[in-house]
Design a protein around this motif. Structure first.
Motif, PDB file in Angstrom:
ATOM      1  N   TRP B  89       0.851  -1.194   0.000  1.00  0.00           N
ATOM      2  CA  TRP B  89       0.000   0.000   0.000  1.00  0.00           C
ATOM      3  C   TRP B  89       0.878   1.232   0.000  1.00  0.00           C
ATOM      4  O   TRP B  89       1.688   1.428   0.908  1.00  0.00           O
ATOM      5  N   ASP B  91      -0.268   4.733  -1.006  1.00  0.00           N
ATOM      6  CA  ASP B  91      -0.870   6.046  -1.212  1.00  0.00           C
ATOM      7  C   ASP B  91      -0.083   7.101  -0.437  1.00  0.00           C
ATOM      8  O   ASP B  91       0.435   6.832   0.644  1.00  0.00           O
ATOM      9  N   ARG B  94      -1.430   8.220   3.237  1.00  0.00           N
ATOM     10  CA  ARG B  94      -2.022   7.187   4.087  1.00  0.00           C
ATOM     11  C   ARG B  94      -1.574   7.290   5.533  1.00  0.00           C
ATOM     12  O   ARG B  94      -2.279   6.844   6.444  1.00  0.00           O
ATOM     13  N   LEU B 134     -15.880  -4.923   9.542  1.00  0.00           N
ATOM     14  CA  LEU B 134     -15.962  -4.462   8.158  1.00  0.00           C
ATOM     15  C   LEU B 134     -17.375  -4.075   7.756  1.00  0.00           C
ATOM     16  O   LEU B 134     -17.562  -3.230   6.882  1.00  0.00           O
ATOM     17  N   ASP B 143      -5.311   3.461   6.725  1.00  0.00           N
ATOM     18  CA  ASP B 143      -6.141   2.792   5.720  1.00  0.00           C
ATOM     19  C   ASP B 143      -6.339   1.321   6.085  1.00  0.00           C
ATOM     20  O   ASP B 143      -6.537   0.469   5.216  1.00  0.00           O
ATOM     21  N   HIS B 144      -6.296   1.035   7.387  1.00  0.00           N
ATOM     22  CA  HIS B 144      -6.262  -0.363   7.804  1.00  0.00           C
ATOM     23  C   HIS B 144      -7.558  -1.111   7.553  1.00  0.00           C
ATOM     24  O   HIS B 144      -7.560  -2.325   7.393  1.00  0.00           O
ATOM     25  N   LYS B 145      -8.682  -0.384   7.514  1.00  0.00           N
ATOM     26  CA  LYS B 145      -9.944  -1.060   7.213  1.00  0.00           C
ATOM     27  C   LYS B 145      -9.918  -1.613   5.788  1.00  0.00           C
ATOM     28  O   LYS B 145     -10.323  -2.753   5.554  1.00  0.00           O
ATOM     29  N   LYS B 146      -9.416  -0.819   4.887  1.00  0.00           N
ATOM     30  CA  LYS B 146      -9.302  -1.252   3.500  1.00  0.00           C
ATOM     31  C   LYS B 146      -8.377  -2.465   3.384  1.00  0.00           C
ATOM     32  O   LYS B 146      -8.646  -3.420   2.646  1.00  0.00           O
ATOM     33  N   ARG B 149     -10.121  -5.548   4.696  1.00  0.00           N
ATOM     34  CA  ARG B 149     -11.113  -6.016   3.716  1.00  0.00           C
ATOM     35  C   ARG B 149     -10.426  -6.792   2.593  1.00  0.00           C
ATOM     36  O   ARG B 149     -10.911  -7.834   2.153  1.00  0.00           O
ATOM     37  N   TYR B 150      -9.290  -6.286   2.164  1.00  0.00           N
ATOM     38  CA  TYR B 150      -8.519  -6.984   1.128  1.00  0.00           C
ATOM     39  C   TYR B 150      -8.073  -8.355   1.642  1.00  0.00           C
ATOM     40  O   TYR B 150      -8.113  -9.345   0.913  1.00  0.00           O
TER      41      TYR B 150
END
Lengths: 226, 226
Positions: B89, B91, B94, B134, B143-146, B149-150
């Motif tokens: 990751w 971004d 982030r 989630l 961005d740990h929720k994303k 989810r991944y």
DNA sequence: ACAATAGTGTCTGTGAGACAGTATCGA
DNA sequence: TCGATACTGTCTCACAGACACTATTGT
């Protein structure tokens, strides 16, 4: 235990040396019924004269995806093609000069599209036959042979459960063309009738046909819903 | 065009600022028939008080896999469990403090094993219900929720075509236990008879049976060829 | 007519899915 | 005996695989 804030303060004061982060690019295409990849010849040591993956360092204000898109544009000379992140390679000695962590990206493109714009490219990018490269003793710079092998494996796997094969074709294509792409990516022949039954779910007819060949013409199709 | 050597000289003289590289860890387990993940509560800003993935910075003489193993040991308190790289990751914003590129790793462990060693852990690691996390509005740091989810998506996919489900069980287990794990990971119920037919290819019998329950005992099995 | 490739109809076997049945424990 | 869960036999249907057949072009 040291607080996070203090740790970061020390970390940024160069008590800890930071690795560099690069993006390495695997631009695949199909040319003359073979899976090929764009490699550049290294002009300087280490591995001078050897083929290597094109790559760029990740800018401090640039996302990884942006760096990948920039790299594909700068090194392979094309824009707007499919790409996805592959894997991140972080062995300590993988570059003898310094610690470089490489985020690899895989890109798939139609051969004609790649050729058209390749005239503008700055570096000496060439297409290499992937299977020849990997199944021979031929040496590549850094750990790039391992990375390419990983990329080929990913392509094979994704061909089974996704529609990446279409990325190698122009917008309009015949079913024999599509089947050939699948056969190249999977490394085995397929039965025509069965293939057509499955493929028919993914495509839609155009009213165009091929012509000029000394045999029955073939209908042109287009990819469905997208 | 600038030579590579000169570019690197400038690059390392801090004309270019380097991003930091961290490893973030998704340690999954199954507890009380629910998929759970190890999170720590952040003690400092930013996102103070919010749950976050455990993570460590990658040392200059440490591979990514080594950093991941170290992180799992330091932050979750266990060693020797299954893990694999997930995604990287990158971004730009982030982490609001500085540019941090995060290589995420996913780790799967049996709940009992995790609990046994958890007493020694240094940080306030807790198990969180992944689906609750989630599917609710609950906020996580960065961005740990994303990322989680991944990870859940990867687990679901790999459950279909690999044998990762076994990682959640002890060495010896019953078929109903194994089926339950599959059902939790896939999010749907399975037919017993069909499941057993497929599972029988992957396991071998022991001569042990469960006992003490007010119903027919269940045979214990072990994973085959490994 | 022939070579060459495009395209179709249909049989078979495998395996997922569904359901109904039997087995074995504690209470 | 009963409740509860473990375990098994078997039917059906969809679909991948295999093969034989027909269709349409240029020469």
């Amino acid at each position: 235990m040291e607080s996070e804030k203090e740790f970061l303060k020390n970390y940024n004061k160069d008590e800890y040396e930071k690795p560099s982060v690069a993006v390495d690019l695997l631009v695949f295409t199909i040319e003359n019924d073979r899976l090929k990849i764009v490699l550049i010849e290294r002009a300087e040591p280490p591995f001078s004269g050897m083929p290597a993956l094109p790559g760029v360092f990740v800018g401090i204000n640039e996302t990884l995806d942006e760096a990948a898109a920039r790299g594909i544009a700068e090194e392979a000379g094309i824009t707007g093609i499919y790409f996805e992140q592959l894997y991140t390679w972080g062995d300590v000695g993988r570059d003898p000069r310094m610690r470089i962590i490489s985020v690899s990206y895989m890109s798939l493109a139609n051969c004609e599209k790649l050729k058209l714009i390749a005239g503008k490219r700055t570096s000496a990018a060439e297409l290499y036959d992937v299977d020849e490269l990997l199944d021979s003793e031929c040496e590549l710079a850094f750990d790039h042979k391992k990375i390419i092998r990983y990329g080929r494996e990913r392509i094979r796997n994704k061909t089974e459960y996704s529609n990446i094969a279409f990325e190698f074709l122009p917008d309009e294509f015949t079913l024999p063309q599509l089947q050939k792409v699948y056969e190249i990516l999977l490394g085995r022949t397929l039965y025509k009738a069965n293939f057509r039954k499955k493929a028919s779910l993914l495509i839609e007819e155009t009213d165009k046909m091929t012509s000029g060949d000394a045999h029955r013409p073939s209908r042109l199709y287009r990819r469905k819903n997208q």
